[in-house]
Design a protein around this motif. Structure first.
Motif, PDB file in Angstrom:
ATOM      1  N   PRO A  91      53.181  26.952  36.673  1.00 25.23           N
ATOM      2  CA  PRO A  91      53.856  27.795  35.673  1.00 25.23           C
ATOM      3  C   PRO A  91      55.369  27.852  35.899  1.00 25.23           C
ATOM      4  O   PRO A  91      55.918  28.820  36.437  1.00 25.23           O
ATOM      5  CB  PRO A  91      53.197  29.160  35.881  1.00 25.23           C
ATOM      6  CG  PRO A  91      52.860  29.192  37.331  1.00 25.23           C
ATOM      7  CD  PRO A  91      52.603  27.765  37.757  1.00 25.23           C
ATOM      8  N   VAL A  92      56.048  26.783  35.488  1.00 27.68           N
ATOM      9  CA  VAL A  92      57.488  26.667  35.695  1.00 27.68           C
ATOM     10  C   VAL A  92      58.158  26.506  34.335  1.00 27.68           C
ATOM     11  O   VAL A  92      57.831  25.577  33.591  1.00 27.68           O
ATOM     12  CB  VAL A  92      57.826  25.461  36.592  1.00 27.68           C
ATOM     13  CG1 VAL A  92      59.331  25.358  36.798  1.00 27.68           C
ATOM     14  CG2 VAL A  92      57.108  25.569  37.943  1.00 27.68           C
ATOM     15  N   PRO A  93      59.103  27.382  33.974  1.00 27.59           N
ATOM     16  CA  PRO A  93      59.802  27.217  32.695  1.00 27.59           C
ATOM     17  C   PRO A  93      60.626  25.946  32.673  1.00 27.59           C
ATOM     18  O   PRO A  93      61.163  25.504  33.708  1.00 27.59           O
ATOM     19  CB  PRO A  93      60.679  28.469  32.605  1.00 27.59           C
ATOM     20  CG  PRO A  93      60.786  28.991  33.996  1.00 27.59           C
ATOM     21  CD  PRO A  93      59.542  28.577  34.712  1.00 27.59           C
ATOM     22  N   GLY A  94      60.743  25.340  31.493  1.00 30.31           N
ATOM     23  CA  GLY A  94      61.458  24.081  31.372  1.00 30.31           C
ATOM     24  C   GLY A  94      62.887  24.153  31.873  1.00 30.31           C
ATOM     25  O   GLY A  94      63.392  23.218  32.507  1.00 30.31           O
ATOM     26  N   ALA A  95      63.551  25.273  31.580  1.00 27.56           N
ATOM     27  CA  ALA A  95      64.949  25.407  32.010  1.00 27.56           C
ATOM     28  C   ALA A  95      65.062  25.417  33.526  1.00 27.56           C
ATOM     29  O   ALA A  95      66.048  24.914  34.091  1.00 27.56           O
ATOM     30  CB  ALA A  95      65.546  26.684  31.433  1.00 27.56           C
ATOM     31  N   PHE A 110      60.757  32.628  36.945  1.00 30.45           N
ATOM     32  CA  PHE A 110      59.343  32.380  37.213  1.00 30.45           C
ATOM     33  C   PHE A 110      58.496  33.564  36.765  1.00 30.45           C
ATOM     34  O   PHE A 110      57.484  33.408  36.068  1.00 30.45           O
ATOM     35  CB  PHE A 110      59.114  32.121  38.706  1.00 30.45           C
ATOM     36  CG  PHE A 110      59.519  30.759  39.172  1.00 30.45           C
ATOM     37  CD1 PHE A 110      58.872  29.624  38.704  1.00 30.45           C
ATOM     38  CD2 PHE A 110      60.537  30.587  40.097  1.00 30.45           C
ATOM     39  CE1 PHE A 110      59.228  28.360  39.142  1.00 30.45           C
ATOM     40  CE2 PHE A 110      60.907  29.331  40.538  1.00 30.45           C
ATOM     41  CZ  PHE A 110      60.257  28.209  40.064  1.00 30.45           C
ATOM     42  N   THR A 111      58.881  34.767  37.169  1.00 34.78           N
ATOM     43  CA  THR A 111      58.097  35.952  36.861  1.00 34.78           C
ATOM     44  C   THR A 111      58.034  36.208  35.359  1.00 34.78           C
ATOM     45  O   THR A 111      56.966  36.519  34.811  1.00 34.78           O
ATOM     46  CB  THR A 111      58.692  37.172  37.591  1.00 34.78           C
ATOM     47  OG1 THR A 111      58.534  36.980  38.994  1.00 34.78           O
ATOM     48  CG2 THR A 111      57.991  38.449  37.181  1.00 34.78           C
ATOM     49  N   THR A 152      59.238  27.219  45.861  1.00 32.93           N
ATOM     50  CA  THR A 152      60.130  28.275  45.367  1.00 32.93           C
ATOM     51  C   THR A 152      59.381  29.207  44.430  1.00 32.93           C
ATOM     52  O   THR A 152      59.573  30.433  44.475  1.00 32.93           O
ATOM     53  CB  THR A 152      61.337  27.653  44.645  1.00 32.93           C
ATOM     54  OG1 THR A 152      62.022  26.767  45.535  1.00 32.93           O
ATOM     55  CG2 THR A 152      62.312  28.716  44.169  1.00 32.93           C
ATOM     56  N   ALA A 153      58.520  28.662  43.584  1.00 29.13           N
ATOM     57  CA  ALA A 153      57.705  29.498  42.696  1.00 29.13           C
ATOM     58  C   ALA A 153      56.778  30.400  43.491  1.00 29.13           C
ATOM     59  O   ALA A 153      56.610  31.589  43.164  1.00 29.13           O
ATOM     60  CB  ALA A 153      56.898  28.612  41.748  1.00 29.13           C
ATOM     61  N   ASP A 162      56.927  34.554  43.079  1.00 28.61           N
ATOM     62  CA  ASP A 162      55.905  35.341  42.383  1.00 28.61           C
ATOM     63  C   ASP A 162      54.565  35.183  43.072  1.00 28.61           C
ATOM     64  O   ASP A 162      54.084  34.055  43.271  1.00 28.61           O
ATOM     65  CB  ASP A 162      55.800  34.888  40.915  1.00 28.61           C
ATOM     66  CG  ASP A 162      55.057  35.892  40.058  1.00 28.61           C
ATOM     67  OD1 ASP A 162      53.847  36.090  40.294  1.00 28.61           O
ATOM     68  OD2 ASP A 162      55.676  36.467  39.146  1.00 28.61           O
ATOM     69  N   ALA A 163      53.952  36.301  43.415  1.00 31.83           N
ATOM     70  CA  ALA A 163      52.700  36.290  44.173  1.00 31.83           C
ATOM     71  C   ALA A 163      51.542  35.701  43.386  1.00 31.83           C
ATOM     72  O   ALA A 163      50.493  35.393  43.965  1.00 31.83           O
ATOM     73  CB  ALA A 163      52.346  37.709  44.617  1.00 31.83           C
ATOM     74  N   ARG A 164      51.704  35.532  42.075  1.00 32.66           N
ATOM     75  CA  ARG A 164      50.623  34.936  41.278  1.00 32.66           C
ATOM     76  C   ARG A 164      50.546  33.427  41.441  1.00 32.66           C
ATOM     77  O   ARG A 164      49.542  32.823  41.078  1.00 32.66           O
ATOM     78  CB  ARG A 164      50.805  35.314  39.802  1.00 32.66           C
ATOM     79  CG  ARG A 164      50.536  36.794  39.530  1.00 32.66           C
ATOM     80  CD  ARG A 164      50.973  37.183  38.131  1.00 32.66           C
ATOM     81  NE  ARG A 164      52.434  37.194  37.998  1.00 32.66           N
ATOM     82  CZ  ARG A 164      53.089  37.613  36.923  1.00 32.66           C
ATOM     83  NH1 ARG A 164      52.397  38.052  35.867  1.00 32.66           N
ATOM     84  NH2 ARG A 164      54.404  37.596  36.892  1.00 32.66           N
ATOM     85  N   VAL A 165      51.595  32.818  41.955  1.00 29.98           N
ATOM     86  CA  VAL A 165      51.537  31.400  42.326  1.00 29.98           C
ATOM     87  C   VAL A 165      51.107  31.389  43.795  1.00 29.98           C
ATOM     88  O   VAL A 165      51.914  31.597  44.693  1.00 29.98           O
ATOM     89  CB  VAL A 165      52.886  30.694  42.128  1.00 29.98           C
ATOM     90  CG1 VAL A 165      52.743  29.194  42.382  1.00 29.98           C
ATOM     91  CG2 VAL A 165      53.420  30.939  40.720  1.00 29.98           C
TER      92      VAL A 165
END
Length: 483
Positions: free
Chosen positions: A177-181, A218-219, A272-273, A277-280
């Motif tokens: 779950p990584v945003p494109g930017a 990320f979050t 880094t993700a 964020d603890a969901r990763v």
């Protein structure tokens, strides 16, 4: 005509004055069918009965689920229709092109042979034992599945809906779950990898790793992903909130067959993700383990993981390891692949583990896995179709006899046209598991998840409560809401 009045008795019918249902004919929800274990033995008589039992049986977790392969091609067609795409019979995918050889979705669905060719190309529906190379068939499906461009929230909603129906407590989904930017920010940095100077290779990325804006990105991305999926599902509590029926977390995936520079960069992004964020909750490596590039680059990949694992505070890693047979790989690829994935790659779980018998010092490795509680993610359906391994050729019972924890998992349930219930069904049928066996497997799946301690304790309590409700329902008619 003589009318006979029938009276329903525990799922069977008897006529007045006749004896009750014979023991051998009782259904598993009969009032007098006995303990949950005895009821399970009744359910094992036929596959439909076993499915009916196991579909509602509480399953602790699916820990090995590739989002890209969990998609059912049926829903890909639906999305292509929504987007106004056409079907290309040559590529077996969807396109916005209106070239003469493409057809409308109405034409696709009206042509039974064309529709059959699509389904059999984009899933294992078109593969049967001894009819072709399942390995090749499997890995060529993914590019076509993506041609309708379904969104991550749509894919997540499909997977969660299916798992809620099967009473699955928790899913660790291989979806990065990584945003494109954010990908763009990391790829803007000029980078030349030196595997003999990994600290120096990491240095250009350090500012991004510590950037609060990157962490927020990320979050925010995961928040929106889960909010959109929850809206599509119409559920409350929503995904990500305490008490949701099926919780989800994410395993970042690295491609083992691409350039090592890309592997390193993507590993940095994924670690880094996980930090942000603890969901990763973890990291994995994907793609065919027998690919020539995967074999050549394994040493460097283990070196990279070892370095980044230390740099990022020793987070959770699970690795595909030993998804190999002599048909697809030389024996040298199998004599230390699992051990090195644990010792150098710091894997706390092993995905597949098929080639375990070829490992050097098998006894010592199994002892290590038992003592360190290294769980094996067992994928019966995909191991059969991709590698041709099933029944006593599979090491499932070897791991269990050696005291190594195992978890039944789906791998790529959409491509395989399977689900977690069917993985339990196959395990029970092939290895004659008892009720205590499947409860142990269900608990072990959740115990060895990568959830933070507090969240894991909550989900374990929910699982035990689910067992109580399930066992009570067995003795009280096994009815459920159809809402």
């Amino acid at each position: 005509m003589r009318l006979v009045t029938a009276i329903a008795v525990a799922g069977a019918f008897v006529t007045p004055g006749q004896p009750a249902v014979a023991d051998d004919d009782r259904l598993f929800w009969h009032p007098d069918a006995g303990s949950p274990a005895e009821r399970f033995e009744l359910a094992k008589r036929t596959r439909p009965e076993l499915i009916a039992f196991l579909r509602r049986f509480p399953k602790g977790a699916d820990l090995h689920n590739h989002a890209g392969g969990a998609v059912y091609s049926d829903y890909v067609i639906d999305e292509a229709r929504v987007k106004g795409l056409r079907y290309d019979p040559r590529s077996k995918g969807f396109t916005a092109s209106e070239e003469e050889h493409t057809v409308s979705l109405d034409q696709l669905e009206a042509d039974s042979s064309m529709l059959k060719a699509f389904f059999e190309t984009v899933s294992m529906r078109g593969w049967y034992p001894n009819t072709g190379d399942g390995h090749h068939h499997f890995f060529q499906t993914f590019s076509r599945l993506g041609s309708a461009r379904r969104t991550q929230p749509q894919v997540l909603a499909e997977i969660i809906r299916r798992n809620r129906y099967q009473n699955v407590n928790y899913v660790e989904l291989m979806m990065t779950p990584v945003p494109g930017a954010t990908w763009g920010r990391f790829y803007e940095i000029y980078h030349e990898l030196d595997v003999d100077d990994l600290p120096g290779s990491l240095a250009p990325f350090e500012s991004l790793i510590e950037d609060p804006a990157i962490a927020r990105a990320f979050t925010e991305y995961i928040d929106e992903l889960e909010a959109e999926a929850s809206r599509e599902l119409g559920i409350s509590p929503a995904l990500g909130e305490p008490g949701t029926k099926t919780a989800v977390a994410y395993i970042g995936s690295l491609l083992r067959t691409g350039p090592t520079e890309r592997f390193f960069r993507n590993a940095v992004v994924t670690f880094t993700a996980m930090k942000a964020d603890a969901r990763v909750v973890g990291l994995n490596i994907v793609a065919p383990e027998d690919h020539p590039a995967a074999r050549r680059q394994f040493d460097d990949q283990m070196k990279i993981l070892d370095f980044l694992w230390e740099r990022f505070g020793k987070p959770a890693i699970t690795l595909h390891a030993g998804e190999l047979t002599l048909r697809y790989a030389p024996v040298a690829s199998m004599w230390d692949r699992i051990r090195r994935s644990i010792d150098e790659g710091h894997s706390r779980r092993i995905g597949h583990g098929i080639s375990i018998a070829w490992e050097r010092d098998l006894v010592g490795l199994l002892d290590q896995m038992r003592n360190e509680e290294i769980l094996v993610e067992i994928n019966l359906t995909s191991n059969e179709s991709i590698l041709g391994v099933r029944d006593d050729e599979h090491p499932f019972q070897l791991y269990r006899r050696a005291g190594v924890p195992v978890c039944l998992t789906t791998d790529d349930e959409g491509v395989s046209r399977s689900n977690l219930t069917m993985e339990y069904v196959k395990a029970v049928e092939r290895y004659d598991l008892g009720y205590d066996d499947i409860k142990t497997i269900s608990r072990d799946c959740l115990e060895h998840s990568f959830l933070p301690a507090d969240a894991k304790a909550e989900r374990l309590a929910m699982l035990e409560a689910a067992f109580e409700r399930f066992e009570k329902s067995l003795a009280t008619g096994y009815r459920e809401s159809t809402d």
